[in-house]
Design a protein around this motif. Structure first.
Motif, PDB file in Angstrom:
ATOM      1  N   ASN A  22      15.970   5.893   0.085  1.00  0.00           N
ATOM      2  CA  ASN A  22      16.378   7.238   0.487  1.00  0.00           C
ATOM      3  C   ASN A  22      15.354   8.278   0.038  1.00  0.00           C
ATOM      4  OD1 ASN A  22      19.056   6.606   1.620  1.00  0.00           O
ATOM      5  ND2 ASN A  22      19.545   6.006  -0.479  1.00  0.00           N
ATOM      6  N   ILE A  23      15.266   9.346   0.818  1.00  0.00           N
ATOM      7  CA  ILE A  23      14.348  10.436   0.535  1.00  0.00           C
ATOM      8  C   ILE A  23      15.146  11.741   0.452  1.00  0.00           C
ATOM      9  CG2 ILE A  23      12.360  11.753   1.351  1.00  0.00           C
ATOM     10  CD1 ILE A  23      11.643   8.912   0.565  1.00  0.00           C
ATOM     11  N   TYR A  24      14.887  12.526  -0.615  1.00  0.00           N
ATOM     12  CA  TYR A  24      15.532  13.834  -0.754  1.00  0.00           C
ATOM     13  C   TYR A  24      14.695  14.873  -0.003  1.00  0.00           C
ATOM     14  CZ  TYR A  24      16.963  18.250  -2.867  1.00  0.00           C
ATOM     15  OH  TYR A  24      17.391  19.535  -3.048  1.00  0.00           O
ATOM     16  N   LYS A  35       0.849  -1.184   0.000  1.00  0.00           N
ATOM     17  CA  LYS A  35       0.000   0.000   0.000  1.00  0.00           C
ATOM     18  C   LYS A  35       0.884   1.234   0.000  1.00  0.00           C
ATOM     19  CE  LYS A  35      -0.923   0.849   4.942  1.00  0.00           C
ATOM     20  NZ  LYS A  35      -1.981   0.970   5.968  1.00  0.00           N
ATOM     21  N   ARG A  36       0.300   2.353  -0.424  1.00  0.00           N
ATOM     22  CA  ARG A  36       1.018   3.622  -0.509  1.00  0.00           C
ATOM     23  C   ARG A  36       0.775   4.410   0.763  1.00  0.00           C
ATOM     24  NH1 ARG A  36       5.008   4.867  -4.248  1.00  0.00           N
ATOM     25  NH2 ARG A  36       5.182   7.100  -4.559  1.00  0.00           N
ATOM     26  N   VAL A  37       1.851   4.876   1.395  1.00  0.00           N
ATOM     27  CA  VAL A  37       1.716   5.670   2.617  1.00  0.00           C
ATOM     28  C   VAL A  37       2.588   6.917   2.502  1.00  0.00           C
ATOM     29  CG1 VAL A  37       1.205   3.678   4.087  1.00  0.00           C
ATOM     30  CG2 VAL A  37       3.580   4.414   3.782  1.00  0.00           C
ATOM     31  N   PRO A  38       2.213   7.996   3.195  1.00  0.00           N
ATOM     32  CA  PRO A  38       3.012   9.229   3.152  1.00  0.00           C
ATOM     33  C   PRO A  38       4.293   9.089   3.975  1.00  0.00           C
ATOM     34  CG  PRO A  38       1.157   9.501   4.636  1.00  0.00           C
ATOM     35  CD  PRO A  38       0.966   8.167   3.970  1.00  0.00           C
ATOM     36  N   VAL A  39       5.265   9.904   3.620  1.00  0.00           N
ATOM     37  CA  VAL A  39       6.523   9.975   4.368  1.00  0.00           C
ATOM     38  C   VAL A  39       6.474  11.212   5.256  1.00  0.00           C
ATOM     39  CG1 VAL A  39       9.032  10.147   4.233  1.00  0.00           C
ATOM     40  CG2 VAL A  39       7.774   8.843   2.503  1.00  0.00           C
ATOM     41  N   ILE A  67      19.890  14.131   1.721  1.00  0.00           N
ATOM     42  CA  ILE A  67      19.245  12.834   1.528  1.00  0.00           C
ATOM     43  C   ILE A  67      19.178  12.129   2.871  1.00  0.00           C
ATOM     44  CG2 ILE A  67      19.447  10.560   0.443  1.00  0.00           C
ATOM     45  CD1 ILE A  67      20.758  11.904  -1.934  1.00  0.00           C
ATOM     46  N   SER A  68      18.030  11.568   3.181  1.00  0.00           N
ATOM     47  CA  SER A  68      17.826  10.863   4.443  1.00  0.00           C
ATOM     48  C   SER A  68      17.278   9.462   4.174  1.00  0.00           C
ATOM     49  CB  SER A  68      16.856  11.642   5.346  1.00  0.00           C
ATOM     50  OG  SER A  68      16.527  10.889   6.509  1.00  0.00           O
ATOM     51  N   GLY A  69      17.676   8.521   5.005  1.00  0.00           N
ATOM     52  CA  GLY A  69      17.092   7.188   4.934  1.00  0.00           C
ATOM     53  C   GLY A  69      15.747   7.156   5.650  1.00  0.00           C
ATOM     54  N   LEU A 124       9.694  16.891   0.834  1.00  0.00           N
ATOM     55  CA  LEU A 124      10.266  15.558   0.660  1.00  0.00           C
ATOM     56  C   LEU A 124       9.969  15.061  -0.750  1.00  0.00           C
ATOM     57  CD1 LEU A 124       9.121  13.901   4.020  1.00  0.00           C
ATOM     58  CD2 LEU A 124      11.304  15.036   3.551  1.00  0.00           C
ATOM     59  N   ARG A 125      10.950  14.409  -1.361  1.00  0.00           N
ATOM     60  CA  ARG A 125      10.743  13.799  -2.671  1.00  0.00           C
ATOM     61  C   ARG A 125      11.395  12.425  -2.686  1.00  0.00           C
ATOM     62  NH1 ARG A 125      12.216  18.968  -4.602  1.00  0.00           N
ATOM     63  NH2 ARG A 125      14.181  18.185  -5.383  1.00  0.00           N
ATOM     64  N   PRO A 126      10.600  11.363  -2.892  1.00  0.00           N
ATOM     65  CA  PRO A 126       9.135  11.383  -2.999  1.00  0.00           C
ATOM     66  C   PRO A 126       8.504  11.610  -1.632  1.00  0.00           C
ATOM     67  CG  PRO A 126       9.910   9.124  -3.011  1.00  0.00           C
ATOM     68  CD  PRO A 126      11.145   9.989  -3.037  1.00  0.00           C
ATOM     69  N   ASP A 127       7.261  12.078  -1.644  1.00  0.00           N
ATOM     70  CA  ASP A 127       6.580  12.336  -0.374  1.00  0.00           C
ATOM     71  C   ASP A 127       5.722  11.157   0.077  1.00  0.00           C
ATOM     72  OD1 ASP A 127       4.568  12.445  -2.217  1.00  0.00           O
ATOM     73  OD2 ASP A 127       3.950  14.492  -1.775  1.00  0.00           O
ATOM     74  N   SER A 128       5.748  10.068  -0.700  1.00  0.00           N
ATOM     75  CA  SER A 128       5.054   8.843  -0.311  1.00  0.00           C
ATOM     76  C   SER A 128       5.783   7.652  -0.923  1.00  0.00           C
ATOM     77  CB  SER A 128       3.586   8.864  -0.761  1.00  0.00           C
ATOM     78  OG  SER A 128       3.494   9.004  -2.169  1.00  0.00           O
ATOM     79  N   VAL A 129       5.656   6.499  -0.292  1.00  0.00           N
ATOM     80  CA  VAL A 129       6.342   5.284  -0.755  1.00  0.00           C
ATOM     81  C   VAL A 129       5.388   4.104  -0.672  1.00  0.00           C
ATOM     82  CG1 VAL A 129       8.639   6.085  -0.085  1.00  0.00           C
ATOM     83  CG2 VAL A 129       7.257   4.777   1.540  1.00  0.00           C
ATOM     84  N   ASP A 130       5.703   3.062  -1.432  1.00  0.00           N
ATOM     85  CA  ASP A 130       4.978   1.794  -1.318  1.00  0.00           C
ATOM     86  C   ASP A 130       5.651   0.962  -0.233  1.00  0.00           C
ATOM     87  OD1 ASP A 130       3.108   2.209  -3.394  1.00  0.00           O
ATOM     88  OD2 ASP A 130       4.650   1.755  -4.879  1.00  0.00           O
ATOM     89  N   ILE A 131       4.845   0.359   0.632  1.00  0.00           N
ATOM     90  CA  ILE A 131       5.372  -0.535   1.655  1.00  0.00           C
ATOM     91  C   ILE A 131       4.831  -1.941   1.393  1.00  0.00           C
ATOM     92  CG2 ILE A 131       5.679   1.267   3.372  1.00  0.00           C
ATOM     93  CD1 ILE A 131       3.117   0.341   4.724  1.00  0.00           C
TER      94      ILE A 131
END
Length: 328
Positions: free
Chosen positions: A224-226, A148-152, A209-211, A172-179
């Motif tokens: 990683n998230i920019y 499912k897609r959730v926000p970061v 960049i952050s994990g 944040l980019r991307p501002d959401s990820v698939d888990i």
């Protein structure tokens, strides 16, 4: 006793002991030099690795470990060979395209090592000059997983230098990820967080960049998230602004006390000067009717460009509704 040349037996024994000690130290030093030289040379040997394969199979786990060993022959320095021989067998993390995986049955997939040779070379990271691969193929189990897609959400610890503040929120980019994970487990996850983004004494825009904070038995589509945050220098000023009323019927008057409130605002540092006419504060007749309260919070209807934040004092104003006979 003393010999003819005047050297006693004890003196001779001490001299012989020193000579033996120097000899042993010379041998040890020569061995160390030989060992360092030997370890700096390259040798062609066989290497054995456990393999963790990462791919992007839709609806399945992103990574899997094989019970098969990857055996290769290659040239490497003695230092690296020695590290590989000491302790537990090392795990090689290999990325592979979906097209390289062959579905066998159920969750089982097979990959031909020659088809991912370039990926293996990349995983070796220049430590081994690959000559050939002994292992023909390897099997992996990629279990099915729901997603499912959730926000970061950003996790931050940022402090700013004097008279500096953020302009807007951190992006944040991307501002959401698939888990990916077990369905029941994913029901408990509504967002994921970045690792703590730390900075102090900030006096300008920041980026990096952050994990992502790991969640047990949950995998992410991104590692990683920019992030970026605009930071500006500000000055603080105050103006007294009249409070107007809007939406009042012609046969009514909405009287406001106090009629003027103070706006303390922060704006981007510049030579621009603002006047009370640049701000519009109002209370809405519809809000007064809905709440039937005598106190309302004035709304800042218009604010000039460059204003970042503001506070109103007093926060509430009293309102009195009167009939306007002149409007009949």
């Amino acid at each position: 006793m003393t010999s003819g040349n005047g050297i006693t037996g004890n003196d001779r024994e001490r001299k012989d002991g020193k000579e033996w000690m120097l000899l042993l130290l010379s041998i040890l030093l020569a061995f160390i030099i030989w060992l360092l030289h030997s370890l700096s040379l390259q040798y062609s040997v066989f290497f054995e690795y456990n393999v963790e394969l990462t791919s992007s199979l839709e609806g399945r786990s992103r990574s899997a470990a094989s019970e098969d060993l990857l055996i290769v022959r290659g040239r490497s320095e003695g230092y690296y060979i020695l590290r590989q021989r000491i302790g537990r067998r090392k795990t090689l993390k290999v990325n592979a395209p979906v097209t390289a995986l062959v579905h066998k049955d159920g969750d089982a997939f097979s990959v031909t090592c020659e088809n991912i040779k370039s990926n293996i070379v990349e995983a070796l990271g220049g430590n081994v000059d690959l000559e050939f691969i002994v292992t023909e193929s390897m099997d992996f189990n990629f279990p099915r997983m729901v997603s499912k897609r959730v926000p970061v959400a950003p996790r931050t610890s940022i402090s700013f230098d004097g008279q500096y503040m953020p302009l807007g929120r951190i992006e944040l980019r991307p501002d959401s990820v698939d888990i990916y994970g077990d369905a029941r487990l994913l029901e408990t996850v509504d967002s994921v967080m970045t690792m703590t983004i730390s900075a102090s004494g900030v006096d300008g825009p920041i980026q990096g960049i952050s994990g992502l904070m790991p969640i047990r038995r949950v995998e992410f589509s991104e590692d990683n998230i920019y992030y970026s945050l605009n930071v500006v220098r500000y000055i603080e000023e105050s103006v007294d602004v009249p409070v107007t009323s809007v939406g009042v019927p012609e046969d009514k008057d909405l009287i406001v006390f106090p009629s003027t409130v103070r706006i303390t605002f922060r704006r981007i540092f510049s030579s621009t000067q603002y006047s009370p006419d640049d701000f519009v504060l109002a209370v809405d007749y519809a809000d007064f009717i809905k709440t039937m309260e005598s106190e309302l919070v004035p709304e800042l209807v218009s604010v000039p460009d460059g204003v970042i934040s503001w506070e109103i004092s007093p926060r509430y104003v009293d309102c009195i509704l009167l009939d306007n006979n002149g409007g009949q």
